[in-house]
Design an enzyme around this catalytic site. Structure first.
Site, short mmCIF file in Angstrom:
data_model
loop_
_atom_site.label_atom_id
_atom_site.label_comp_id
_atom_site.label_asym_id
_atom_site.label_seq_id
_atom_site.Cartn_x
_atom_site.Cartn_y
_atom_site.Cartn_z
N GLN A 214 0.81 -1.20 0.00
CA GLN A 214 0.00 0.00 0.00
C GLN A 214 0.85 1.26 0.00
O GLN A 214 0.32 2.36 -0.15
CB GLN A 214 -0.90 0.03 1.25
CG GLN A 214 -1.93 -1.06 1.33
CD GLN A 214 -2.63 -1.07 2.68
OE1 GLN A 214 -2.49 -2.02 3.43
NE2 GLN A 214 -3.39 -0.05 3.00
N PHE A 245 -5.95 -4.13 3.41
CA PHE A 245 -6.65 -3.76 4.65
C PHE A 245 -5.74 -3.17 5.71
O PHE A 245 -6.03 -3.26 6.90
CB PHE A 245 -7.40 -4.98 5.22
CG PHE A 245 -8.26 -5.69 4.22
CD1 PHE A 245 -9.36 -5.05 3.67
CD2 PHE A 245 -7.97 -6.98 3.81
CE1 PHE A 245 -10.16 -5.69 2.73
CE2 PHE A 245 -8.76 -7.63 2.87
CZ PHE A 245 -9.86 -6.98 2.32
N GLU A 249 0.68 -1.79 4.55
CA GLU A 249 1.12 -0.40 4.62
C GLU A 249 2.57 -0.32 5.07
O GLU A 249 3.43 0.18 4.36
CB GLU A 249 0.22 0.41 5.56
CG GLU A 249 0.62 1.87 5.64
CD GLU A 249 -0.35 2.71 6.45
OE1 GLU A 249 0.01 3.86 6.79
OE2 GLU A 249 -1.46 2.23 6.76
N ARG A 327 -5.74 7.93 16.92
CA ARG A 327 -7.04 7.88 16.24
C ARG A 327 -8.10 7.25 17.15
O ARG A 327 -9.27 7.63 17.10
CB ARG A 327 -6.93 7.11 14.93
CG ARG A 327 -8.16 7.21 14.05
CD ARG A 327 -7.90 6.69 12.66
NE ARG A 327 -7.22 7.64 11.82
CZ ARG A 327 -7.85 8.43 10.93
NH1 ARG A 327 -9.14 8.40 10.81
NH2 ARG A 327 -7.15 9.25 10.18
N ARG A 359 -7.83 -1.62 8.55
CA ARG A 359 -9.00 -0.85 8.15
C ARG A 359 -9.72 -0.20 9.35
O ARG A 359 -10.30 -0.87 10.18
CB ARG A 359 -9.96 -1.79 7.42
CG ARG A 359 -11.03 -1.11 6.59
CD ARG A 359 -11.80 -2.15 5.82
NE ARG A 359 -12.67 -1.58 4.80
CZ ARG A 359 -13.35 -2.29 3.91
NH1 ARG A 359 -13.25 -3.61 3.93
NH2 ARG A 359 -14.11 -1.70 3.02
N PHE A 361 -7.98 1.80 11.50
CA PHE A 361 -6.75 2.37 12.08
C PHE A 361 -6.96 2.95 13.48
O PHE A 361 -6.62 4.09 13.75
CB PHE A 361 -6.23 3.45 11.13
CG PHE A 361 -4.77 3.76 11.30
CD1 PHE A 361 -3.81 2.92 10.77
CD2 PHE A 361 -4.35 4.89 11.97
CE1 PHE A 361 -2.45 3.22 10.92
CE2 PHE A 361 -3.00 5.18 12.14
CZ PHE A 361 -2.06 4.34 11.61
N ALA A 531 -6.10 5.31 5.40
CA ALA A 531 -6.89 6.34 6.07
C ALA A 531 -8.08 6.80 5.23
O ALA A 531 -8.55 7.92 5.38
CB ALA A 531 -6.02 7.54 6.44
N GLU A 732 -12.89 2.93 5.15
CA GLU A 732 -12.86 2.50 6.54
C GLU A 732 -14.17 2.71 7.32
O GLU A 732 -14.56 1.83 8.11
CB GLU A 732 -11.73 3.24 7.27
CG GLU A 732 -10.36 2.88 6.76
CD GLU A 732 -9.28 3.77 7.38
OE1 GLU A 732 -8.27 3.21 7.85
OE2 GLU A 732 -9.45 5.00 7.41
#
Length: 784
Positions: A214, A245, A249, A327, A359, A361, A531, A732
């Site tokens: 990603q 998902f 990343e 988050r 997904r 985060f 995100a 997400e």
């Protein structure tokens, strides 16, 4: 061509033509069905390709006393074996803090940590050889749970705290106070395509890596640092992924670096493809969370004070645990105004896989806690949980005072009142609630449950500078268009949406636009596709590039055909210029002959974002996406088995770029989130080994778990923020919709005690967890 030709639209129709907002199929749909879509493992192997495998630690925490790799080297087909000492540059793949070695050095910190790489002639030979190492260890104490990490003050980053108002004083004024604990498990990304990298050495020490990732730019940096070469010598390419998902990343870095190190040493192509068991043993997952909460409220259920402590299982290194915790703090409010709060978050350092993006985060882990608490408040007061939710909603957009989040951002786009009202009516929530209570009264074993839960989800990266994107758009002389942007396609349809944006801007059919593979040599310094910002950022960047080309062609047409640029209209592959009508390819050919530049770059940076990490205040999000769902379940109180009977979901996608894709994303997110909260249980044994590391032991939802009645609708709402065509993200936020499934199960269990007792239901709500909750309710009911 004559402007009166029946082959073309009227000017009025042309001005209303659009390619965005249409139900176009995924750009690779046919290729997927035919099996012709090329994934990294499908790329034809270059001559001399070798295959690598990782040697993994069997210990959760230990010093390495000695390593004997001679038995590995003696295995058939083995070409080379490498340890951390063979990495030319930096032995690190940590995305933020440099605490994550590519290969272990003096000690190992979790079962599954890579220690060495073996390279062989075939994939199977490499895997078999990797098991033959003779390594001696001195075992050390291991920390395995978030609670143990908190008690030992073992953290990967310093604990965080956000306060607003005076929570202590607010609790003293509160009519009622609720205290409790909650466990919410983690989740394996379980992408269909596992981690894989294919590294091909290039001239002058360069390296081209095909990687399922990603974040191509992050992979470029990791490979460059590992090989001790400049970034311009490294190209990372990704045409598509078979799911990600969040698991690709930062976690793809290990695989990219290992393949590249081997290829650099051997001067031969090297492919590193993880077996599913190895993939799950090595890589991080969604963070599990442990909560201790205290909530003050009045007789109407209005929250008057809130205090929560969240501890996550971060794993052995920091990875992305800090922004995940941030988050979670920012989404603890979900759709509710909290006047006086004290929110603490800790990322516990444990001897387990280093947990990472997934997904949502951290957003789902933050919001599930308050939904569980509101559900509990309602039951304590004998009220319908929906009424308590409505009581605590953020104020309407024109209502000052109750429309600021705990981190200080003003909520200016709130539609949760209208959205929930529509869903409540369309789903016949009240009538179904009465019918279910009547059913439960006459059914001693099977119990039904119903819940309606809302969602508010902020859209943007926590880190402000990640909110930028670039794109290239090329128009060829036959009028066809090629787009390259920094986003990565993982099945979510970003290429389809970006191509729609470009087609719309140039006034040509979508079929005339193609997206090429994401490539660090085309668009540099890209952000991760994460995100929920992929279409937002890259769509805007591609629109910027296409708008430049539109302007150039418009000005050329106006000059050529004697009209004002504003009078030139592009629609469905036709150009209307004054009294002249011609095809888009004809205009492009003429522009080329006139030496008009037919390619352009584009750039976009989300405006208005800010975040102060110290005070944990600012405007971290460009806008909010909203949604709500109603779920109805039936639970067998003797076995713990349950079934999802019906779902009604309403999601705010703004002016949807592609309603068909967005509905599909909502459906997929719902089922994935349901799996997290009900069936997908990660379990480590006392030695710290993950025992749920394959499809045989880890249960993701199947077709039979989907409800027969699954109604997903998009809420009609134009984004107040200047997003791409006023659309909203859909990656997400819908994953939070199945909170209603979990709380419907809890509602069914509560009926065992006449709805008077709050079931201590943990997530995932496996059959075992459901039976534990049923037993607890019965025991408490008997004691009353």
């Amino acid at each position: 061509m004559n402007s009166k030709s029946e082959a073309f639209m009227t000017i009025g129709a042309a001005q209303g033509w659009a390619e965005v907002g249409q139900n176009h199929p995924h750009e690779s749909a046919i290729l997927h069905v035919l099996g012709e879509a090329t994934y990294t493992d499908d790329i034809p192997e270059a001559q001399g390709t070798l295959h690598a495998a990782l040697g993994l630690s069997p210990k959760a925490h230990a010093r390495i006393l000695s390593i004997n790799l001679e038995p590995v080297k003696a295995m058939p087909g083995v070409v080379a074996v490498y340890t951390y000492k063979d990495i030319p540059g930096t032995n690190d793949c940590g995305p933020i803090i440099h605490d994550d070695p590519i290969l272990a050095e003096e000690k190992v910190e979790y079962v599954g940590q890579p220690i060495f790489i073996v390279v062989a002639e075939s994939h199977d030979q490499a895997r078999h050889a990797a098991r033959k190492a003779d390594i001696q260890y001195e075992e050390l104490p291991a920390i395995l749970t978030p609670e143990a990490a908190r008690d030992a003050e073992s953290f990967v980053v310093p604990p965080m705290r956000l306060t607003r108002g005076d929570a202590k004083a607010a609790f003293e004024r509160s009519k009622h106070i609720l205290k409790g604990k909650l466990h919410v498990g983690g989740q394996e990304q379980f992408y269909l395509e596992g981690q894989i990298s294919y590294a091909l050495p290039k001239e002058a020490g360069g390296m081209h890596v095909y990687c399922s990732t990603q974040h191509p730019t992050e992979m470029q940096h990791v490979v460059a640092h590992a090989l001790h070469i400049a970034s311009h010598a490294v190209v990372i390419e990704c045409r598509r992924m078979g799911g990600a998902f969040g698991g690709k990343e930062s976690q793809s870095a290990l695989w990219a670096a290992c393949a590249a190190v081997c290829a650099a040493h051997l001067k031969r192509p090297v492919k590193l493809r993880a077996d599913r068991d190895d993939d799950m043993m090595v890589t991080g997952k969604r963070h599990c969370f442990y909560y201790e909460y205290e909530m003050g409220y009045d007789d109407n259920g209005l929250i008057t004070a809130a205090k929560v402590e969240m501890v996550s299982r971060a794993g052995f290194s920091a990875d992305l645990s800090a922004p995940v915790a941030t988050r979670a703090i920012c989404h603890f409010d979900n759709t509710y105004y909290l006047s006086d709060v004290d929110i603490r978050a800790m990322a516990g350092k444990t001897n387990t896989q280093s947990n990472t993006a997934f997904r949502g985060f951290g957003g789902p882990q933050g919001a599930i806690a308050i939904e569980y608490i509101v559900d509990e408040i309602a039951r304590n007061l004998g009220k319908d949980a929906l009424d308590v939710r409505k009581t605590n909603f953020y104020g309407r957009n024109d209502e000052e005072g109750r429309n600021y989040t705990q981190y200080g951002q003003k909520v200016v786009d709130n539609v949760i009142h209208e959205l929930v009202a529509q869903l409540e009516n369309d789903s016949a929530y009240r009538a179904r609630r009465e019918a279910i209570q009547a059913f439960n009264a006459g059914s001693p074993v099977l119990k039904k449950g119903l819940a309606l839960t809302p969602v508010k989800f902020g859209i943007a990266f926590n880190v402000t500078h990640f909110n930028q994107a670039g794109a290239l758009v090329h128009i060829y002389t036959d009028g066809s268009v090629l787009v390259n942007h920094g986003g990565t396609e993982m099945g979510q349809g970003i290429n389809t949406k970006v191509c729609q944006v470009v087609a719309h801007e140039l006034g040509i059919p979508l079929a005339r636009v193609r997206a090429s593979a994401t490539d660090t040599s085309k668009v540099a310094n890209t952000s991760a596709t994460a995100a929920s910002t992929g279409a937002d950022l890259n769509g805007k960047a591609a629109q910027d590039a296409a708008a430049t080309l539109n302007r150039r062609l418009r000005e050329f047409a106006a000059k050529t055909y004697g009209c004002e640029p504003a009078a030139v209209v592009f629609a469905n592959g036709v150009v209307y210029a004054g009294s002249t009508t011609l095809s888009f390819p004809d205009l492009v050919q003429k522009a080329y002959l006139a030496r008009v530049q037919l390619w352009s770059d584009g750039f976009y940076a989300t405006p208005g974002l800010s975040w102060d990490r110290e005070s944990m205040t600012g405007n971290p999000f460009g806008y909010y996406a909203y949604g709500a769902s109603v779920s109805e379940v039936v639970v067998d109180t003797l076995t713990g088995e349950w079934k999802l009977l019906k779902v009604n979901a309403l999601y705010d996608a703004g002016n949807s770029l592609n309603p068909a894709i967005d509905v599909g994303q909502v459906e997929g997110a719902f089922i994935q989130g349901m799996g997290w909260l009900t069936t997908e249980e990660l379990w480590w044994n006392k030695a710290g080994k993950l025992m749920t590391h394959a499809p045989s032991t880890y249960k993701i939802p199947g077709v039979s778990d989907c409800p027969e009645d699954f109604d997903v609708q998009l809420f009609k709402n134009r984004n107040a923020f200047d997003s791409i065509h006023r659309s909203k993200a859909v990656g997400e936020p819908p994953l939070l919709l199945p909170f209603s499934v979990f709380l419907a199960i809890r509602d069914a269990v509560a009926s065992v005690g006449g709805y008077r007792i709050n079931p201590p239901l943990r997530a995932p709500a496996t059959s075992e967890a459901i039976l534990d909750a049923v037993d607890a309710v019965r025991e408490q009911a008997d004691a009353m």
